[in-house]
Design a protein around this motif. Structure first.
Motif, PDB file in Angstrom:
ATOM      1  N   GLU B  86       0.028 -20.532  13.381  1.00  0.00           N
ATOM      2  CA  GLU B  86      -0.134 -21.847  11.667  1.00  0.00           C
ATOM      3  C   GLU B  86      -1.313 -21.610  11.248  1.00  0.00           C
ATOM      4  OE1 GLU B  86       0.553 -25.670  12.842  1.00  0.00           O
ATOM      5  OE2 GLU B  86       0.331 -26.685  11.150  1.00  0.00           O
ATOM      6  N   GLN B  87      -1.491 -21.326  10.063  1.00  0.00           N
ATOM      7  CA  GLN B  87      -3.066 -21.729   9.829  1.00  0.00           C
ATOM      8  C   GLN B  87      -3.616 -22.736   8.892  1.00  0.00           C
ATOM      9  OE1 GLN B  87      -6.149 -18.777   9.757  1.00  0.00           O
ATOM     10  NE2 GLN B  87      -6.657 -20.716   9.352  1.00  0.00           N
ATOM     11  N   ILE B  88      -4.661 -23.370  10.285  1.00  0.00           N
ATOM     12  CA  ILE B  88      -5.042 -24.864   9.684  1.00  0.00           C
ATOM     13  C   ILE B  88      -5.752 -24.524   8.192  1.00  0.00           C
ATOM     14  CG2 ILE B  88      -6.515 -26.981  10.680  1.00  0.00           C
ATOM     15  CD1 ILE B  88      -3.719 -26.588  11.868  1.00  0.00           C
ATOM     16  N   GLY B  89      -5.998 -25.747   6.889  1.00  0.00           N
ATOM     17  CA  GLY B  89      -6.800 -24.967   6.101  1.00  0.00           C
ATOM     18  C   GLY B  89      -6.453 -24.617   4.877  1.00  0.00           C
ATOM     19  N   GLY B  90      -5.184 -23.815   5.850  1.00  0.00           N
ATOM     20  CA  GLY B  90      -4.573 -22.601   5.164  1.00  0.00           C
ATOM     21  C   GLY B  90      -4.712 -21.930   4.481  1.00  0.00           C
ATOM     22  N   ALA B  91      -6.352 -21.088   4.664  1.00  0.00           N
ATOM     23  CA  ALA B  91      -7.103 -20.112   4.661  1.00  0.00           C
ATOM     24  C   ALA B  91      -7.480 -19.264   5.490  1.00  0.00           C
ATOM     25  CB  ALA B  91      -7.652 -20.013   3.604  1.00  0.00           C
ATOM     26  N   ALA B  92      -7.347 -17.733   5.956  1.00  0.00           N
ATOM     27  CA  ALA B  92      -8.133 -17.609   6.555  1.00  0.00           C
ATOM     28  C   ALA B  92      -8.938 -16.670   6.959  1.00  0.00           C
ATOM     29  CB  ALA B  92      -6.957 -16.451   7.433  1.00  0.00           C
ATOM     30  N   CYS B  93      -9.206 -16.496   4.764  1.00  0.00           N
ATOM     31  CA  CYS B  93     -10.603 -15.297   5.100  1.00  0.00           C
ATOM     32  C   CYS B  93     -11.687 -16.306   4.571  1.00  0.00           C
ATOM     33  CB  CYS B  93     -10.421 -14.321   3.423  1.00  0.00           C
ATOM     34  SG  CYS B  93     -11.631 -13.384   3.259  1.00  0.00           S
ATOM     35  N   HIS B  94     -12.983 -15.612   5.046  1.00  0.00           N
ATOM     36  CA  HIS B  94     -14.436 -16.504   4.831  1.00  0.00           C
ATOM     37  C   HIS B  94     -14.215 -17.105   3.246  1.00  0.00           C
ATOM     38  CE1 HIS B  94     -15.629 -12.464   4.460  1.00  0.00           C
ATOM     39  NE2 HIS B  94     -16.734 -12.744   4.250  1.00  0.00           N
ATOM     40  N   LEU B  95     -13.782 -16.088   2.176  1.00  0.00           N
ATOM     41  CA  LEU B  95     -13.610 -15.859   1.360  1.00  0.00           C
ATOM     42  C   LEU B  95     -13.280 -16.978   0.418  1.00  0.00           C
ATOM     43  CD1 LEU B  95     -14.575 -11.921   0.683  1.00  0.00           C
ATOM     44  CD2 LEU B  95     -16.359 -13.649   0.889  1.00  0.00           C
ATOM     45  N   GLY B  96     -12.188 -17.678   1.472  1.00  0.00           N
ATOM     46  CA  GLY B  96     -11.875 -18.169   0.356  1.00  0.00           C
ATOM     47  C   GLY B  96     -10.056 -18.555  -0.052  1.00  0.00           C
ATOM     48  N   TYR B  97      -9.745 -17.492   0.583  1.00  0.00           N
ATOM     49  CA  TYR B  97      -8.167 -16.400   0.792  1.00  0.00           C
ATOM     50  C   TYR B  97      -7.297 -16.884   1.566  1.00  0.00           C
ATOM     51  CZ  TYR B  97     -10.223 -14.235  -3.721  1.00  0.00           C
ATOM     52  OH  TYR B  97     -10.795 -14.477  -4.984  1.00  0.00           O
ATOM     53  N   ARG B  98      -6.642 -17.303   1.314  1.00  0.00           N
ATOM     54  CA  ARG B  98      -5.171 -17.339   1.969  1.00  0.00           C
ATOM     55  C   ARG B  98      -5.325 -16.079   3.132  1.00  0.00           C
ATOM     56  NH1 ARG B  98      -1.357 -20.881   1.919  1.00  0.00           N
ATOM     57  NH2 ARG B  98      -1.621 -21.266  -0.202  1.00  0.00           N
ATOM     58  N   SER B  99      -5.279 -15.079   2.755  1.00  0.00           N
ATOM     59  CA  SER B  99      -5.334 -14.009   3.353  1.00  0.00           C
ATOM     60  C   SER B  99      -6.587 -12.846   3.835  1.00  0.00           C
ATOM     61  CB  SER B  99      -3.805 -13.205   3.085  1.00  0.00           C
ATOM     62  OG  SER B  99      -4.687 -11.961   3.325  1.00  0.00           O
ATOM     63  N   CYS B 100      -6.706 -12.504   4.271  1.00  0.00           N
ATOM     64  CA  CYS B 100      -8.617 -11.621   4.085  1.00  0.00           C
ATOM     65  C   CYS B 100      -7.630 -10.104   3.210  1.00  0.00           C
ATOM     66  CB  CYS B 100      -8.801 -11.185   5.325  1.00  0.00           C
ATOM     67  SG  CYS B 100      -9.553 -12.430   6.293  1.00  0.00           S
ATOM     68  N   PHE B 101      -6.465  -9.878   3.067  1.00  0.00           N
ATOM     69  CA  PHE B 101      -6.230  -9.214   2.132  1.00  0.00           C
ATOM     70  C   PHE B 101      -5.660  -9.512   0.878  1.00  0.00           C
ATOM     71  CE2 PHE B 101      -5.642  -8.026   6.574  1.00  0.00           C
ATOM     72  CZ  PHE B 101      -6.280  -6.584   6.890  1.00  0.00           C
ATOM     73  N   PHE B 102      -6.397 -10.065   0.018  1.00  0.00           N
ATOM     74  CA  PHE B 102      -6.524 -10.576  -1.107  1.00  0.00           C
ATOM     75  C   PHE B 102      -6.437  -9.413  -2.164  1.00  0.00           C
ATOM     76  CE2 PHE B 102     -10.998 -11.176   0.261  1.00  0.00           C
ATOM     77  CZ  PHE B 102     -11.002 -10.705  -1.280  1.00  0.00           C
ATOM     78  N   ARG B 103      -6.811  -8.806  -1.624  1.00  0.00           N
ATOM     79  CA  ARG B 103      -6.739  -7.507  -2.760  1.00  0.00           C
ATOM     80  C   ARG B 103      -5.772  -6.416  -2.609  1.00  0.00           C
ATOM     81  NH1 ARG B 103     -13.087  -5.978  -2.882  1.00  0.00           N
ATOM     82  NH2 ARG B 103     -12.149  -6.391  -0.097  1.00  0.00           N
ATOM     83  N   LYS B 104      -5.380  -5.344  -3.634  1.00  0.00           N
ATOM     84  CA  LYS B 104      -4.393  -3.971  -3.461  1.00  0.00           C
ATOM     85  C   LYS B 104      -4.215  -3.525  -4.057  1.00  0.00           C
ATOM     86  CE  LYS B 104       0.143  -4.412  -6.624  1.00  0.00           C
ATOM     87  NZ  LYS B 104       0.666  -4.648  -7.249  1.00  0.00           N
ATOM     88  N   VAL B 105      -4.421  -2.376  -4.638  1.00  0.00           N
ATOM     89  CA  VAL B 105      -4.552  -0.896  -4.760  1.00  0.00           C
ATOM     90  C   VAL B 105      -4.202  -0.656  -5.474  1.00  0.00           C
ATOM     91  CG1 VAL B 105      -4.969   1.681  -4.539  1.00  0.00           C
ATOM     92  CG2 VAL B 105      -5.656  -0.033  -2.698  1.00  0.00           C
ATOM     93  N   ASP B 106      -4.550  -0.345  -6.986  1.00  0.00           N
ATOM     94  CA  ASP B 106      -4.004  -0.400  -7.961  1.00  0.00           C
ATOM     95  C   ASP B 106      -4.789   1.107  -8.741  1.00  0.00           C
ATOM     96  OD1 ASP B 106      -1.755  -0.138 -10.086  1.00  0.00           O
ATOM     97  OD2 ASP B 106      -2.355  -2.422 -10.919  1.00  0.00           O
ATOM     98  N   LYS B 107      -3.727   1.922  -9.277  1.00  0.00           N
ATOM     99  CA  LYS B 107      -4.750   2.615 -10.349  1.00  0.00           C
ATOM    100  C   LYS B 107      -5.473   3.027  -9.453  1.00  0.00           C
ATOM    101  CE  LYS B 107      -1.255   1.602 -14.237  1.00  0.00           C
ATOM    102  NZ  LYS B 107      -1.224   0.461 -14.178  1.00  0.00           N
ATOM    103  N   GLY B 108      -6.206   3.496  -9.093  1.00  0.00           N
ATOM    104  CA  GLY B 108      -7.596   3.696  -7.627  1.00  0.00           C
ATOM    105  C   GLY B 108      -8.351   2.764  -7.757  1.00  0.00           C
ATOM    106  N   ARG B 109      -8.232   1.297  -8.043  1.00  0.00           N
ATOM    107  CA  ARG B 109      -9.131   0.177  -7.823  1.00  0.00           C
ATOM    108  C   ARG B 109      -7.980  -0.936  -7.327  1.00  0.00           C
ATOM    109  NH1 ARG B 109     -13.114  -0.486 -11.197  1.00  0.00           N
ATOM    110  NH2 ARG B 109     -13.401   1.955 -13.141  1.00  0.00           N
ATOM    111  N   LEU B 110      -9.043  -1.986  -6.833  1.00  0.00           N
ATOM    112  CA  LEU B 110      -8.678  -2.851  -6.854  1.00  0.00           C
ATOM    113  C   LEU B 110      -8.404  -3.689  -6.743  1.00  0.00           C
ATOM    114  CD1 LEU B 110     -11.110  -2.953  -3.069  1.00  0.00           C
ATOM    115  CD2 LEU B 110      -8.819  -1.916  -3.152  1.00  0.00           C
ATOM    116  N   HIS B 111      -7.437  -4.708  -6.968  1.00  0.00           N
ATOM    117  CA  HIS B 111      -7.443  -5.963  -8.099  1.00  0.00           C
ATOM    118  C   HIS B 111      -7.142  -7.249  -7.125  1.00  0.00           C
ATOM    119  CE1 HIS B 111      -6.943  -3.793 -11.948  1.00  0.00           C
ATOM    120  NE2 HIS B 111      -6.922  -2.965 -11.388  1.00  0.00           N
ATOM    121  N   ILE B 112      -7.595  -8.443  -7.303  1.00  0.00           N
ATOM    122  CA  ILE B 112      -7.150  -9.205  -6.915  1.00  0.00           C
ATOM    123  C   ILE B 112      -5.429 -10.479  -6.360  1.00  0.00           C
ATOM    124  CG2 ILE B 112      -8.160 -12.001  -6.113  1.00  0.00           C
ATOM    125  CD1 ILE B 112     -10.647 -11.078  -7.029  1.00  0.00           C
ATOM    126  N   VAL B 113      -5.012 -10.136  -6.083  1.00  0.00           N
ATOM    127  CA  VAL B 113      -3.628 -10.829  -6.096  1.00  0.00           C
ATOM    128  C   VAL B 113      -3.069 -12.130  -5.816  1.00  0.00           C
ATOM    129  CG1 VAL B 113      -2.599  -8.367  -6.672  1.00  0.00           C
ATOM    130  CG2 VAL B 113      -3.136  -9.370  -4.309  1.00  0.00           C
TER     131      VAL B 113
END
Lengths: 126, 126
Positions: B86-113
């Motif tokens: 259970e993630q207290i505060g709802g966000a694990a990433c030090h950049l303020g996102y729920r997950s550190c995996f907040f970007r996905k690969v799309d057409k050779g670039r990273l997009h914030i999702v």
């Protein structure tokens, strides 16, 4: 171009988590180098770098249980990736379980919490 | 006693995946040595070994966003663990996102999702 930090670990390999894209079940963790990652992007099938065999590894090359990669996620430090996959055959683990994480810690011991999907002896031979 | 293989990686550290126990979202990947793993079991709060600071790291010690560990899963090779948390505060990433995996690969670039849950400047100071 995507920047990934393969140099952070001393062996030049980056962990790649395979996660079932529908259920969210974490299936396995293996490692990728640049070659394995690029082969995955190019083919849409999960490739890893086998540390035991020290070679490029198409997951499922023996069992046929390949992983069709639907999405790739990258973490904030760019040193870990998630392959969101459809697991062909339903099981990722070479021991016949859906997930390699088929045991949980309970009172200082490991307890199996999943059902076997296939018999490894039949799939890989004895 | 649980057998875990901390010696497989050259640096004696094992990857630990933190996964939200309810949603299945993979929150982050960090590393544990035996001390961090045992501290986690003992306290029920996720501890890691910080590779950058080279010290035991109670996740959330600065932000207050600790991870309450509900289950620990171990893989077939005993060289990776999953903390179901259970993630207290709802966000694990030090950049303020729920997950550190907040970007996905799309057409050779990273997009914030993902959406930001908190402002890092407010939580950690500037």
């Amino acid at each position: 171009m995507i920047t990934l930090n393969f140099e952070k670990a001393t062996d030049g390999l980056m962990p790649a988590i395979a996660q079932d894209e529908k259920s969210g079940l974490v299936l396995m963790l293996a490692y990728v180098n640049r070659e394995a990652f690029e082969k995955t992007v190019e083919t849409g099938k999960a490739h890893y770098w086998s540390r035991s065999r020290n070679k490029l590894w198409l997951k499922g090359e023996s069992s046929g249980n390949v992983q069709m990669v639907k999405d790739i996620l990258v973490d904030c430090d760019e040193d870990t990736v998630i392959y969101r996959v459809e697991q062909i055959g339903g099981a990722a683990c070479h021991l016949g379980y859906r997930s390699c994480f088929f045991r949980k810690v309970d009172k200082g011991r490991l307890h199996i919490v999943e059902e076997k999907i296939f018999d490894p002896a039949e799939v890989y031979g004895k």
